[in-house]
Design an enzyme around this catalytic site. Sequence first.
Site, short mmCIF file in Angstrom:
data_model
loop_
_atom_site.label_atom_id
_atom_site.label_comp_id
_atom_site.label_asym_id
_atom_site.label_seq_id
_atom_site.Cartn_x
_atom_site.Cartn_y
_atom_site.Cartn_z
N LYS A 1 0.83 -1.21 0.00
CA LYS A 1 0.00 0.00 0.00
C LYS A 1 0.87 1.26 0.00
CE LYS A 1 -2.41 -1.08 3.77
NZ LYS A 1 -1.89 -2.43 4.12
N ARG B 1 -0.18 -9.43 13.23
CA ARG B 1 -0.76 -8.42 12.33
C ARG B 1 -1.68 -9.08 11.31
NH1 ARG B 1 4.46 -5.41 10.49
NH2 ARG B 1 3.06 -4.12 9.26
N ARG C 1 11.54 -1.73 10.41
CA ARG C 1 10.50 -1.37 11.38
C ARG C 1 10.47 -2.39 12.50
NH1 ARG C 1 4.94 -0.14 8.26
NH2 ARG C 1 4.16 -1.30 10.04
N ARG D 1 11.44 -6.20 4.41
CA ARG D 1 11.21 -4.76 4.15
C ARG D 1 12.22 -3.90 4.92
NH1 ARG D 1 5.14 -2.67 4.55
NH2 ARG D 1 5.28 -3.17 6.75
N ARG E 1 -9.46 0.44 9.17
CA ARG E 1 -9.07 -0.96 9.33
C ARG E 1 -10.14 -1.76 10.07
NH1 ARG E 1 -3.20 0.10 9.16
NH2 ARG E 1 -1.97 -1.78 9.27
P1 AMP Z 1 0.89 0.21 9.10
O1 AMP Z 1 2.07 1.09 8.92
O2 AMP Z 1 -0.31 0.69 8.36
O3 AMP Z 1 1.19 -1.25 8.84
O4 AMP Z 1 0.49 0.30 10.65
C1 AMP Z 1 1.38 -0.12 11.67
C2 AMP Z 1 0.61 -0.37 12.97
O5 AMP Z 1 -0.04 0.84 13.39
C3 AMP Z 1 -0.50 -1.40 12.89
O6 AMP Z 1 -0.03 -2.72 13.05
C4 AMP Z 1 -1.42 -0.96 14.04
O7 AMP Z 1 -0.90 -1.34 15.29
C5 AMP Z 1 -1.33 0.56 13.93
N1 AMP Z 1 -2.35 1.13 13.02
C6 AMP Z 1 -2.14 1.81 11.86
N2 AMP Z 1 -3.29 2.19 11.29
C7 AMP Z 1 -4.28 1.74 12.11
C8 AMP Z 1 -5.70 1.79 12.06
N3 AMP Z 1 -6.35 2.39 11.05
N4 AMP Z 1 -6.38 1.21 13.08
C9 AMP Z 1 -5.75 0.60 14.11
N5 AMP Z 1 -4.42 0.51 14.21
C10 AMP Z 1 -3.67 1.06 13.22
#
Ligand code: AMP
Length: 207
Positions: free
Chosen positions: A15, A163, A152, A124, A90
């Site tokens: 994404k 996740r 990360r 990554r 999400r």
């Molecule tokens: P991402 O970078 O989108 O993979 O997000 C990393 C982490 O941030 C996720 O595993 C969640 O813990 C948190 N996170 C990001 N976006 C959301 C969301 N819309 N709702 C809940 N948790 C989120």
Amino acid sequence: MTGSIVLFGPPGAGKGTQASIIVDLTGKPQISTGDMLRSSVSKGTELGLEAKTYMESGKLVPDQVIIGLIEQRLEQSDASGGVLFDGFPRTIPQAEALEKITNVSAVISIEVPDDDIVSRIVGRRMDPETGEIFHVSFKPAPTEIQGRLIQRKDDTEETVRNRLAAYHEQTKPLGDWYGERGLLIPVDGSGTIEEVGNSVEAAVKSL
Ligand code: AMP
């Protein structure tokens, strides 16, 4: 088109990588809740402290925290012509809250089999200077910057399993929810970055 676009898909679907194509084509600003949360964590804000434990264990941050963050972000003037959401919503409650504050015109869903996700995430790496995302096998960084790349904290195999579980339990049903509303555009995310990019571009141009 004045509405917002949602970039939907499992963690590691690409994404963040594909978002730039949509930004270039539409001029809409990208709003990544993951990036916003990581920035709060590194600044050590109250919100960051609350979010950190969830993020590091691979769980979703509570809806109310995320919705508050989005409400504030959408008040900024660059959001008035619609935005590109990356990693948000999400959960169904997040999407319901979003419905009340902005008009979603399309949901581009990047579909990737679970078996591919772990290797994508574990390999990554990010360049902290530019934010560019690389992959040790699929998109190697130039040699001169390899020494500064970071991984990360939540991109480990153990966290990825959590996740993925959160994705299947809480996020995947949202794809059907958007499908029922006629907004879902599925894109095959299993090819190369370029192939997926071409499909994403075609999806955006079809809007
Ligand atoms: P991402 O970078 O989108 O993979 O997000 C990393 C982490 O941030 C996720 O595993 C969640 O813990 C948190 N996170 C990001 N976006 C959301 C969301 N819309 N709702 C809940 N948790 C989120």
